[in-house]
Scaffold this active site. Structure first.
Site, PDB file in Angstrom:
ATOM      1  N   ASP A   1       0.845  -1.185   0.000  1.00 47.24           N
ATOM      2  CA  ASP A   1       0.000   0.000   0.000  1.00 47.24           C
ATOM      3  C   ASP A   1       0.888   1.245   0.000  1.00 47.24           C
ATOM      4  O   ASP A   1       1.899   1.310   0.709  1.00 47.24           O
ATOM      5  CB  ASP A   1      -0.927  -0.007   1.238  1.00 47.24           C
ATOM      6  CG  ASP A   1      -2.086   0.961   1.074  1.00 47.24           C
ATOM      7  OD1 ASP A   1      -3.225   0.496   0.932  1.00 47.24           O
ATOM      8  OD2 ASP A   1      -1.849   2.188   1.078  1.00 47.24           O
TER       9      ASP A   1
ATOM     10  N   ASN B   1     -12.808  -2.967   2.828  1.00 50.36           N
ATOM     11  CA  ASN B   1     -13.699  -1.812   2.898  1.00 50.36           C
ATOM     12  C   ASN B   1     -14.685  -1.887   1.732  1.00 50.36           C
ATOM     13  O   ASN B   1     -14.278  -2.145   0.591  1.00 50.36           O
ATOM     14  CB  ASN B   1     -12.891  -0.513   2.827  1.00 50.36           C
ATOM     15  CG  ASN B   1     -11.975  -0.343   4.028  1.00 50.36           C
ATOM     16  OD1 ASN B   1     -12.308  -0.751   5.136  1.00 50.36           O
ATOM     17  ND2 ASN B   1     -10.796   0.234   3.807  1.00 50.36           N
TER      18      ASN B   1
ATOM     19  N   GLN C   1     -14.379   2.665   1.476  1.00 47.49           N
ATOM     20  CA  GLN C   1     -13.771   2.260   0.206  1.00 47.49           C
ATOM     21  C   GLN C   1     -13.524   3.489  -0.664  1.00 47.49           C
ATOM     22  O   GLN C   1     -14.419   4.318  -0.848  1.00 47.49           O
ATOM     23  CB  GLN C   1     -14.701   1.272  -0.521  1.00 47.49           C
ATOM     24  CG  GLN C   1     -14.077   0.692  -1.793  1.00 47.49           C
ATOM     25  CD  GLN C   1     -14.948  -0.376  -2.459  1.00 47.49           C
ATOM     26  OE1 GLN C   1     -16.108  -0.587  -2.062  1.00 47.49           O
ATOM     27  NE2 GLN C   1     -14.396  -1.040  -3.458  1.00 47.49           N
TER      28      GLN C   1
ATOM     29  N   HIS D   1     -10.535  -5.162  -3.120  1.00 47.87           N
ATOM     30  CA  HIS D   1      -9.182  -5.449  -2.624  1.00 47.87           C
ATOM     31  C   HIS D   1      -9.220  -5.846  -1.166  1.00 47.87           C
ATOM     32  O   HIS D   1     -10.056  -5.374  -0.395  1.00 47.87           O
ATOM     33  CB  HIS D   1      -8.250  -4.247  -2.830  1.00 47.87           C
ATOM     34  CG  HIS D   1      -8.798  -2.954  -2.328  1.00 47.87           C
ATOM     35  ND1 HIS D   1      -9.739  -2.226  -3.021  1.00 47.87           N
ATOM     36  CD2 HIS D   1      -8.558  -2.248  -1.193  1.00 47.87           C
ATOM     37  CE1 HIS D   1     -10.055  -1.142  -2.340  1.00 47.87           C
ATOM     38  NE2 HIS D   1      -9.352  -1.134  -1.215  1.00 47.87           N
ATOM     39  N   LEU D   2      -8.269  -6.691  -0.831  1.00 49.76           N
ATOM     40  CA  LEU D   2      -8.096  -7.185   0.531  1.00 49.76           C
ATOM     41  C   LEU D   2      -6.869  -6.492   1.115  1.00 49.76           C
ATOM     42  O   LEU D   2      -5.763  -6.617   0.576  1.00 49.76           O
ATOM     43  CB  LEU D   2      -7.863  -8.697   0.456  1.00 49.76           C
ATOM     44  CG  LEU D   2      -7.537  -9.443   1.748  1.00 49.76           C
ATOM     45  CD1 LEU D   2      -8.738  -9.441   2.681  1.00 49.76           C
ATOM     46  CD2 LEU D   2      -7.112 -10.879   1.428  1.00 49.76           C
ATOM     47  N   HIS D   3      -7.071  -5.737   2.200  1.00 51.65           N
ATOM     48  CA  HIS D   3      -5.929  -5.176   2.913  1.00 51.65           C
ATOM     49  C   HIS D   3      -5.377  -6.250   3.853  1.00 51.65           C
ATOM     50  O   HIS D   3      -6.148  -6.917   4.557  1.00 51.65           O
ATOM     51  CB  HIS D   3      -6.342  -3.983   3.783  1.00 51.65           C
ATOM     52  CG  HIS D   3      -6.827  -2.781   3.035  1.00 51.65           C
ATOM     53  ND1 HIS D   3      -5.997  -1.741   2.670  1.00 51.65           N
ATOM     54  CD2 HIS D   3      -8.058  -2.446   2.596  1.00 51.65           C
ATOM     55  CE1 HIS D   3      -6.711  -0.805   2.052  1.00 51.65           C
ATOM     56  NE2 HIS D   3      -7.956  -1.208   1.996  1.00 51.65           N
TER      57      HIS D   3
HETATM   58  P1  AMP Z   1      -9.710   1.584   0.270  1.00 56.71           P
HETATM   59  O1  AMP Z   1      -9.769   2.881   0.998  1.00 56.71           O
HETATM   60  O2  AMP Z   1     -10.103   0.381   1.081  1.00 56.71           O
HETATM   61  O3  AMP Z   1     -10.454   1.658  -1.052  1.00 56.71           O
HETATM   62  O4  AMP Z   1      -8.187   1.308  -0.049  1.00 56.71           O
HETATM   63  C1  AMP Z   1      -7.497   1.847  -1.131  1.00 56.71           C
HETATM   64  C2  AMP Z   1      -6.054   1.747  -0.772  1.00 56.71           C
HETATM   65  O5  AMP Z   1      -5.281   1.884  -1.943  1.00 56.71           O
HETATM   66  C3  AMP Z   1      -5.576   2.813   0.222  1.00 56.71           C
HETATM   67  O6  AMP Z   1      -5.068   2.181   1.386  1.00 56.71           O
HETATM   68  C4  AMP Z   1      -4.496   3.561  -0.559  1.00 56.71           C
HETATM   69  O7  AMP Z   1      -3.408   3.973   0.248  1.00 56.71           O
HETATM   70  C5  AMP Z   1      -4.086   2.523  -1.586  1.00 56.71           C
HETATM   71  N1  AMP Z   1      -3.498   3.064  -2.802  1.00 56.71           N
HETATM   72  C6  AMP Z   1      -3.960   4.102  -3.532  1.00 56.71           C
HETATM   73  N2  AMP Z   1      -3.176   4.293  -4.615  1.00 56.71           N
HETATM   74  C7  AMP Z   1      -2.198   3.365  -4.549  1.00 56.71           C
HETATM   75  C8  AMP Z   1      -1.074   3.049  -5.374  1.00 56.71           C
HETATM   76  N3  AMP Z   1      -0.797   3.736  -6.504  1.00 56.71           N
HETATM   77  N4  AMP Z   1      -0.268   2.027  -4.987  1.00 56.71           N
HETATM   78  C9  AMP Z   1      -0.529   1.335  -3.862  1.00 56.71           C
HETATM   79  N5  AMP Z   1      -1.586   1.568  -3.055  1.00 56.71           N
HETATM   80  C10 AMP Z   1      -2.402   2.570  -3.389  1.00 56.71           C
END
Ligand code: AMP
Ligand code: ZN
Length: 113
Positions: A30, A86, A93, A99-101
């Protein structure tokens, strides 16, 4: 050309630090880590969120979890980790490609707030 950020990471159009890749899933770090280890695991196929993925391809949802467990192990998260998916605006989200964190490397608090 797709507008979806994570589809663009799948194609390589946007760079990411990839830690695991198969023909159907991709795991990368991330960009704004919320824990010492913070990985994002995605299916390469575009599904907007967990509900869409599980409706379209529940077996792929299972393999996404399996990939998360695999990368957690390969990152050395032997003391445990947290999976987060999320979903929707109230779920926090921001990227509408499911996506899975995978969060670990410290004790995670509960409730998350
Ligand atoms: P969500 O808020 O659950 O939709 O998570 C999206 C995640 O994507 C966040 O934790 C961001 O920090 C991450 N993210 C956004 N852009 C990038 C990127 N270019 N590379 C890696 N992670 C990213
Ligand atoms: Zn996408």
């Amino acid at each position: 050309m797709t507008e979806c950020l994570f589809c663009r990471i799948v194609t390589g159009e946007i760079p990411a630090t990839v830690v695991h890749e198969t023909d159907e899933v991709l795991a990368f770090r991330d960009i704004a880590p919320q824990a010492p280890t913070h990985l994002v695991v995605i299916p390469k196929a575009h599904h907007a969120d967990a509900a869409a993925l599980t409706a379209a391809d529940p077996a792929l949802a299972g393999r996404l979890l399996a990939a998360g467990a695999e990368v957690a192990a390969s990152e050395g998260l032997a003391d445990g980790y947290r999976f987060v998916v999320n979903t929707g605006a109230d779920g926090g989200q921001t990227v509408f490609h499911v996506h899975l964190h995978v969060l670990g490397g410290r004790a995670m608090t509960w409730p998350p707030g």
